[in-house]
Motif scaffolding. Structure first.
Motif, PDB file in Angstrom:
ATOM      1  N   ASP A 105       0.831  -1.219   0.000  1.00 55.52           N
ATOM      2  CA  ASP A 105       0.000   0.000   0.000  1.00 55.52           C
ATOM      3  C   ASP A 105       0.859   1.261   0.000  1.00 55.52           C
ATOM      4  N   ALA A 106       2.031   1.198   0.632  1.00 61.98           N
ATOM      5  CA  ALA A 106       2.904   2.371   0.733  1.00 61.98           C
ATOM      6  C   ALA A 106       3.914   2.450  -0.413  1.00 61.98           C
ATOM      7  N   MET A 107       4.029   1.384  -1.209  1.00 64.51           N
ATOM      8  CA  MET A 107       5.021   1.353  -2.290  1.00 64.51           C
ATOM      9  C   MET A 107       4.432   1.908  -3.577  1.00 64.51           C
ATOM     10  N   ASP A 108       5.280   2.514  -4.413  1.00 65.35           N
ATOM     11  CA  ASP A 108       4.780   2.994  -5.702  1.00 65.35           C
ATOM     12  C   ASP A 108       4.695   1.823  -6.687  1.00 65.35           C
ATOM     13  N   ASP A 109       4.002   2.052  -7.783  1.00 65.58           N
ATOM     14  CA  ASP A 109       3.745   0.999  -8.764  1.00 65.58           C
ATOM     15  C   ASP A 109       5.024   0.352  -9.274  1.00 65.58           C
ATOM     16  N   GLU A 110       6.010   1.147  -9.636  1.00 65.83           N
ATOM     17  CA  GLU A 110       7.248   0.599 -10.203  1.00 65.83           C
ATOM     18  C   GLU A 110       8.000  -0.263  -9.200  1.00 65.83           C
ATOM     19  N   ALA A 111       7.973   0.093  -7.925  1.00 67.51           N
ATOM     20  CA  ALA A 111       8.648  -0.716  -6.903  1.00 67.51           C
ATOM     21  C   ALA A 111       7.974  -2.082  -6.772  1.00 67.51           C
ATOM     22  N   ILE A 112       6.652  -2.114  -6.856  1.00 67.56           N
ATOM     23  CA  ILE A 112       5.925  -3.386  -6.779  1.00 67.56           C
ATOM     24  C   ILE A 112       6.201  -4.214  -8.031  1.00 67.56           C
ATOM     25  N   ILE A 113       6.195  -3.581  -9.190  1.00 68.10           N
ATOM     26  CA  ILE A 113       6.503  -4.301 -10.435  1.00 68.10           C
ATOM     27  C   ILE A 113       7.889  -4.927 -10.337  1.00 68.10           C
ATOM     28  N   GLU A 114       8.864  -4.177  -9.860  1.00 64.92           N
ATOM     29  CA  GLU A 114      10.231  -4.683  -9.725  1.00 64.92           C
ATOM     30  C   GLU A 114      10.273  -5.905  -8.805  1.00 64.92           C
ATOM     31  N   GLU A 115       9.528  -5.858  -7.716  1.00 67.44           N
ATOM     32  CA  GLU A 115       9.479  -6.980  -6.775  1.00 67.44           C
ATOM     33  C   GLU A 115       8.833  -8.207  -7.425  1.00 67.44           C
ATOM     34  N   LEU A 116       7.771  -7.993  -8.169  1.00 62.17           N
ATOM     35  CA  LEU A 116       7.041  -9.113  -8.763  1.00 62.17           C
ATOM     36  C   LEU A 116       7.786  -9.752  -9.932  1.00 62.17           C
ATOM     37  N   VAL A 117       8.445  -8.955 -10.764  1.00 68.72           N
ATOM     38  CA  VAL A 117       9.131  -9.541 -11.923  1.00 68.72           C
ATOM     39  C   VAL A 117      10.371 -10.334 -11.516  1.00 68.72           C
ATOM     40  N   ALA A 118      10.779 -10.245 -10.254  1.00 72.03           N
ATOM     41  CA  ALA A 118      11.869 -11.078  -9.750  1.00 72.03           C
ATOM     42  C   ALA A 118      11.418 -12.534  -9.576  1.00 72.03           C
ATOM     43  N   ILE A 119      10.114 -12.769  -9.634  1.00 71.52           N
ATOM     44  CA  ILE A 119       9.551 -14.117  -9.519  1.00 71.52           C
ATOM     45  C   ILE A 119       9.494 -14.715 -10.922  1.00 71.52           C
ATOM     46  N   ARG A 120       9.989 -15.938 -11.073  1.00 62.84           N
ATOM     47  CA  ARG A 120       9.970 -16.601 -12.382  1.00 62.84           C
ATOM     48  C   ARG A 120       8.522 -16.732 -12.857  1.00 62.84           C
ATOM     49  N   GLY A 121       8.309 -16.433 -14.134  1.00 62.67           N
ATOM     50  CA  GLY A 121       6.977 -16.569 -14.704  1.00 62.67           C
ATOM     51  C   GLY A 121       6.123 -15.323 -14.601  1.00 62.67           C
ATOM     52  N   ILE A 122       6.628 -14.302 -13.938  1.00 69.36           N
ATOM     53  CA  ILE A 122       5.877 -13.043 -13.844  1.00 69.36           C
ATOM     54  C   ILE A 122       6.669 -11.962 -14.556  1.00 69.36           C
ATOM     55  N   GLY A 123       6.085 -11.471 -15.628  1.00 69.74           N
ATOM     56  CA  GLY A 123       6.693 -10.379 -16.373  1.00 69.74           C
ATOM     57  C   GLY A 123       5.978  -9.069 -16.068  1.00 69.74           C
ATOM     58  N   ARG A 124       6.379  -8.057 -16.763  1.00 70.62           N
ATOM     59  CA  ARG A 124       5.799  -6.735 -16.514  1.00 70.62           C
ATOM     60  C   ARG A 124       4.290  -6.723 -16.736  1.00 70.62           C
ATOM     61  N   TRP A 125       3.807  -7.368 -17.810  1.00 68.26           N
ATOM     62  CA  TRP A 125       2.367  -7.364 -18.094  1.00 68.26           C
ATOM     63  C   TRP A 125       1.595  -7.986 -16.936  1.00 68.26           C
ATOM     64  N   THR A 126       2.049  -9.129 -16.441  1.00 67.59           N
ATOM     65  CA  THR A 126       1.366  -9.791 -15.323  1.00 67.59           C
ATOM     66  C   THR A 126       1.383  -8.894 -14.089  1.00 67.59           C
ATOM     67  N   ALA A 127       2.516  -8.260 -13.837  1.00 65.55           N
ATOM     68  CA  ALA A 127       2.620  -7.356 -12.685  1.00 65.55           C
ATOM     69  C   ALA A 127       1.660  -6.177 -12.836  1.00 65.55           C
ATOM     70  N   GLU A 128       1.532  -5.652 -14.053  1.00 69.08           N
ATOM     71  CA  GLU A 128       0.604  -4.533 -14.271  1.00 69.08           C
ATOM     72  C   GLU A 128      -0.848  -4.980 -14.094  1.00 69.08           C
ATOM     73  N   MET A 129      -1.184  -6.184 -14.568  1.00 68.83           N
ATOM     74  CA  MET A 129      -2.546  -6.696 -14.360  1.00 68.83           C
ATOM     75  C   MET A 129      -2.822  -6.857 -12.870  1.00 68.83           C
ATOM     76  N   PHE A 130      -1.809  -7.281 -12.121  1.00 63.72           N
ATOM     77  CA  PHE A 130      -1.934  -7.420 -10.672  1.00 63.72           C
ATOM     78  C   PHE A 130      -2.182  -6.050 -10.028  1.00 63.72           C
ATOM     79  N   LEU A 131      -1.445  -5.036 -10.476  1.00 63.35           N
ATOM     80  CA  LEU A 131      -1.661  -3.687  -9.939  1.00 63.35           C
ATOM     81  C   LEU A 131      -3.086  -3.209 -10.205  1.00 63.35           C
ATOM     82  N   ILE A 132      -3.581  -3.490 -11.411  1.00 61.76           N
ATOM     83  CA  ILE A 132      -4.916  -3.023 -11.775  1.00 61.76           C
ATOM     84  C   ILE A 132      -5.996  -3.815 -11.046  1.00 61.76           C
TER      85      ILE A 132
END
Length: 196
Positions: A105-132
């Motif tokens: 909740d306190a992190m900006d979108d790009e910081a969350i995307i960076e954290e998520l794309v470190a997981i195998r199988g999760i790319g930027r698109w998946t991370a953005e869908m998660f944010l939305i």
């Protein structure tokens, strides 16, 4: 609606429907991995088999239960070797608290995307869908999403192809509600609400 002539026409067409979050973070990301590169129907079938094996009595899916399964057990529910590996890596990240769910909740979108794309199988698109769809972030513009680009093409450019640069420029006018505009463009192509 006040700033964009297309949105002024689109938004009233879809009544009271809204973006809605569902499930918990782990389940949402697991579903996105299961559904990659297969039809919605096939994804639902595999998900139901997967959930039947790993869900608890309340139908919740916990990372520890996924980690308790080996690759053959995951393959038995219809997952590829690669998706089995991805789900195990996702479960490991959650179980070992390598993702900071409580801080999102306190992190900006790009910081969350960076954290998520470190997981195998999760790319930027998946991370953005998660944010939305999970975090309900209002200002995400998923420029790698083919539906968004097609929606822009159909509604703004008389079905002429649209570059990511053109989409980005158009999307600037939707800020700080680019996720909402994206959702309405998806709906313009398929009236069934998009959910992840």
């Amino acid at each position: 609606m006040k700033r964009d002539r297309v949105m002024k026409k689109l938004i009233p067409q879809f009544g009271e429907a809204r973006l809605q979050s569902r499930g918990d973070a782990f389940t949402t990301l697991a579903r996105s991995i299961v559904g990659q590169q297969i039809s919605v129907k096939a994804a639902q079938s595999v998900w139901e088999k997967f959930a039947a094996v790993v869900a608890d009595a309340e139908h919740r899916i916990h990372p520890e239960r996924v980690l308790g399964l080996d690759t053959p057990a995951l393959r038995a529910v219809g997952l590829s070797v690669r998706k089995s590996e991805y789900l195990s890596d996702l479960a490991r990240h959650f179980a070992q608290e390598q993702v900071h769910v409580g801080q999102w909740d306190a992190m900006d979108d790009e910081a969350i995307i960076e954290e998520l794309v470190a997981i195998r199988g999760i790319g930027r698109w998946t991370a953005e869908m998660f944010l939305i769809f999970h975090l309900m972030r209002p200002n995400v513009l998923p420029l790698d999403d083919l539906g968004l680009l097609k929606g822009i093409s159909v509604n703004y450019f008389s079905e002429e192809p649209v570059s990511r640069a053109e989409a980005r420029e158009l999307g600037e006018g939707w800020a700080p509600y680019r996720s909402v505009a994206t959702w309405y463009l998806w709906r313009s192509l398929d009236p069934v609400p998009v959910n992840y």
